[in-house]
Scaffold this motif. Structure first.
Motif, PDB file in Angstrom:
ATOM      1  N   ARG A 166      -2.683  -7.371  -1.427  1.00  0.00           N
ATOM      2  CA  ARG A 166      -1.399  -6.861  -0.934  1.00  0.00           C
ATOM      3  C   ARG A 166      -0.393  -6.886  -2.076  1.00  0.00           C
ATOM      4  NH1 ARG A 166      -1.817  -5.920   4.214  1.00  0.00           N
ATOM      5  NH2 ARG A 166      -3.181  -7.166   5.534  1.00  0.00           N
ATOM      6  N   LEU A 167       0.222  -5.719  -2.323  1.00  0.00           N
ATOM      7  CA  LEU A 167       1.214  -5.582  -3.384  1.00  0.00           C
ATOM      8  C   LEU A 167       2.591  -5.437  -2.747  1.00  0.00           C
ATOM      9  CD1 LEU A 167       1.857  -5.062  -6.432  1.00  0.00           C
ATOM     10  CD2 LEU A 167       1.596  -2.631  -5.909  1.00  0.00           C
ATOM     11  N   PRO A 168       3.448  -6.459  -2.836  1.00  0.00           N
ATOM     12  CA  PRO A 168       4.805  -6.316  -2.295  1.00  0.00           C
ATOM     13  C   PRO A 168       5.613  -5.345  -3.166  1.00  0.00           C
ATOM     14  CG  PRO A 168       4.527  -8.463  -3.337  1.00  0.00           C
ATOM     15  CD  PRO A 168       3.203  -7.757  -3.409  1.00  0.00           C
ATOM     16  N   LEU A 169       6.325  -4.447  -2.517  1.00  0.00           N
ATOM     17  CA  LEU A 169       7.067  -3.407  -3.231  1.00  0.00           C
ATOM     18  C   LEU A 169       8.551  -3.732  -3.289  1.00  0.00           C
ATOM     19  CD1 LEU A 169       5.377  -0.267  -1.645  1.00  0.00           C
ATOM     20  CD2 LEU A 169       4.898  -1.291  -3.866  1.00  0.00           C
ATOM     21  N   PRO A 223      -9.029   4.174 -12.446  1.00  0.00           N
ATOM     22  CA  PRO A 223     -10.332   3.772 -11.897  1.00  0.00           C
ATOM     23  C   PRO A 223     -10.435   2.262 -11.714  1.00  0.00           C
ATOM     24  CG  PRO A 223     -10.621   5.400 -13.604  1.00  0.00           C
ATOM     25  CD  PRO A 223      -9.173   5.001 -13.634  1.00  0.00           C
ATOM     26  N   GLY A 224     -11.063   1.880 -10.617  1.00  0.00           N
ATOM     27  CA  GLY A 224     -11.236   0.475 -10.302  1.00  0.00           C
ATOM     28  C   GLY A 224     -10.267  -0.025  -9.260  1.00  0.00           C
ATOM     29  N   THR A 225      -9.212   0.748  -8.992  1.00  0.00           N
ATOM     30  CA  THR A 225      -8.240   0.382  -7.959  1.00  0.00           C
ATOM     31  C   THR A 225      -7.925   1.600  -7.105  1.00  0.00           C
ATOM     32  OG1 THR A 225      -6.406   0.841  -9.468  1.00  0.00           O
ATOM     33  CG2 THR A 225      -7.105  -1.458  -9.284  1.00  0.00           C
ATOM     34  N   VAL A 226      -7.694   1.348  -5.825  1.00  0.00           N
ATOM     35  CA  VAL A 226      -7.335   2.417  -4.894  1.00  0.00           C
ATOM     36  C   VAL A 226      -6.268   1.871  -3.956  1.00  0.00           C
ATOM     37  CG1 VAL A 226      -8.156   3.904  -3.025  1.00  0.00           C
ATOM     38  CG2 VAL A 226      -9.639   3.427  -4.955  1.00  0.00           C
ATOM     39  N   SER A 227      -5.193   2.617  -3.779  1.00  0.00           N
ATOM     40  CA  SER A 227      -4.213   2.225  -2.761  1.00  0.00           C
ATOM     41  C   SER A 227      -4.731   2.736  -1.425  1.00  0.00           C
ATOM     42  CB  SER A 227      -2.834   2.787  -3.080  1.00  0.00           C
ATOM     43  OG  SER A 227      -2.880   4.173  -3.211  1.00  0.00           O
ATOM     44  N   THR A 228      -4.888   1.821  -0.466  1.00  0.00           N
ATOM     45  CA  THR A 228      -5.524   2.197   0.788  1.00  0.00           C
ATOM     46  C   THR A 228      -4.535   2.445   1.911  1.00  0.00           C
ATOM     47  OG1 THR A 228      -5.849  -0.111   1.377  1.00  0.00           O
ATOM     48  CG2 THR A 228      -7.654   0.995   0.233  1.00  0.00           C
ATOM     49  N   SER A 229      -3.435   1.692   1.943  1.00  0.00           N
ATOM     50  CA  SER A 229      -2.453   1.941   3.005  1.00  0.00           C
ATOM     51  C   SER A 229      -1.096   1.371   2.616  1.00  0.00           C
ATOM     52  CB  SER A 229      -2.918   1.330   4.331  1.00  0.00           C
ATOM     53  OG  SER A 229      -2.903  -0.076   4.247  1.00  0.00           O
ATOM     54  N   LEU A 230      -0.087   1.895   3.267  1.00  0.00           N
ATOM     55  CA  LEU A 230       1.287   1.454   3.103  1.00  0.00           C
ATOM     56  C   LEU A 230       1.726   0.865   4.428  1.00  0.00           C
ATOM     57  CD1 LEU A 230       3.836   1.462   1.261  1.00  0.00           C
ATOM     58  CD2 LEU A 230       4.368   3.719   2.205  1.00  0.00           C
ATOM     59  N   SER A 231       2.337  -0.299   4.384  1.00  0.00           N
ATOM     60  CA  SER A 231       2.766  -0.946   5.630  1.00  0.00           C
ATOM     61  C   SER A 231       3.818  -0.096   6.341  1.00  0.00           C
ATOM     62  CB  SER A 231       3.320  -2.339   5.347  1.00  0.00           C
ATOM     63  OG  SER A 231       4.483  -2.251   4.544  1.00  0.00           O
ATOM     64  N   ALA A 232       3.993  -0.329   7.624  1.00  0.00           N
ATOM     65  CA  ALA A 232       4.932   0.454   8.424  1.00  0.00           C
ATOM     66  C   ALA A 232       6.358   0.339   7.901  1.00  0.00           C
ATOM     67  CB  ALA A 232       4.861   0.020   9.887  1.00  0.00           C
ATOM     68  N   ARG A 276       7.118  -0.001   4.812  1.00  0.00           N
ATOM     69  CA  ARG A 276       7.067   0.539   3.452  1.00  0.00           C
ATOM     70  C   ARG A 276       7.416  -0.497   2.390  1.00  0.00           C
ATOM     71  NH1 ARG A 276       7.974   6.723   3.375  1.00  0.00           N
ATOM     72  NH2 ARG A 276       7.412   7.246   5.481  1.00  0.00           N
ATOM     73  N   ARG A 277       7.098  -1.749   2.652  1.00  0.00           N
ATOM     74  CA  ARG A 277       7.399  -2.829   1.724  1.00  0.00           C
ATOM     75  C   ARG A 277       6.136  -3.431   1.097  1.00  0.00           C
ATOM     76  NH1 ARG A 277      11.645  -1.741  -0.098  1.00  0.00           N
ATOM     77  NH2 ARG A 277      11.690  -3.764  -1.069  1.00  0.00           N
ATOM     78  N   THR A 278       4.945  -3.040   1.582  1.00  0.00           N
ATOM     79  CA  THR A 278       3.694  -3.603   1.064  1.00  0.00           C
ATOM     80  C   THR A 278       2.650  -2.503   0.943  1.00  0.00           C
ATOM     81  OG1 THR A 278       4.188  -5.676   2.208  1.00  0.00           O
ATOM     82  CG2 THR A 278       1.951  -5.390   1.414  1.00  0.00           C
ATOM     83  N   LEU A 279       1.993  -2.488  -0.189  1.00  0.00           N
ATOM     84  CA  LEU A 279       0.919  -1.535  -0.450  1.00  0.00           C
ATOM     85  C   LEU A 279      -0.386  -2.321  -0.491  1.00  0.00           C
ATOM     86  CD1 LEU A 279       0.514   1.493  -1.166  1.00  0.00           C
ATOM     87  CD2 LEU A 279       0.706   0.843  -3.553  1.00  0.00           C
TER      88      LEU A 279
END
Length: 162
Positions: A95-98, A117-126, A128-131
């Motif tokens: 989890r990446l806090p934005l 390559p090697g990383t993929v952003s899979t979802s953004l929290s509702a 919009r503060r965490t990726l």
């Protein structure tokens, strides 16, 4: 001029892309490309809720060059990882806090992470503060988060007004 050509930079990019895809600079292609490059931004203007504001174009170019360099290096690292023993891979979700408020800056960050390559952003929290990221081989989650925030997020805060 703004009413007839709302996005001049987008129009110029569309014209160049049209000519590159057609692999010709014949007059007919230039005229058709110019027509399309003028009409596409007009008809898609309502889909862009706000006009993009870049605070530091020079930093944006430096960011793009840095990202291209990182993509090249990450390709080599991922090639070494997948050609080696895959049992040693440590895939994980992080989890990446934005700290970005600008939706376009969040979009650019998520794409920068996914393009590397090697990383993929899979979802953004509702909120919009965490990726949520998926990492192919994770050593230290805190170190990864600090690197992404320092290398990608910090320049985006300077480039886009947040």
């Amino acid at each position: 001029m703004n009413r007839w050509l709302p996005q001049p930079l987008l129009s110029a990019c569309l014209l160049v892309l049209w000519l590159l895809l057609n692999n010709t600079i014949a007059l007919g292609h230039i005229l058709l490309g110019a027509l399309l490059a003028g009409l596409v931004p007009l008809f898609t203007a309502r889909f862009r809720p706000e006009r993009l504001c870049v605070r530091c174009p020079g930093k944006a170019l430096a960011y793009l060059l840095m990202l291209l360099w990182d993509i090249t290096l990450a390709n080599l690292v991922v090639a070494r990882l997948i050609l080696g023993p895959t049992a040693r891979l440590r895939p994980a979700f992080v989890r990446l806090p934005l700290s970005l408020d600008n939706p376009f800056a969040v979009f650019v960050l998520a794409n920068a992470v996914s393009l590397t390559p090697g990383t993929v952003s899979t979802s953004l929290s509702a909120d919009r503060r965490t990726l949520l990221l998926h990492v192919l081989d994770l050593d230290d989650a805190d170190q990864l988060v600090a690197r992404i925030k320092d290398r990608y997020e910090a320049p985006l805060r300077e480039i886009f007004p947040c």
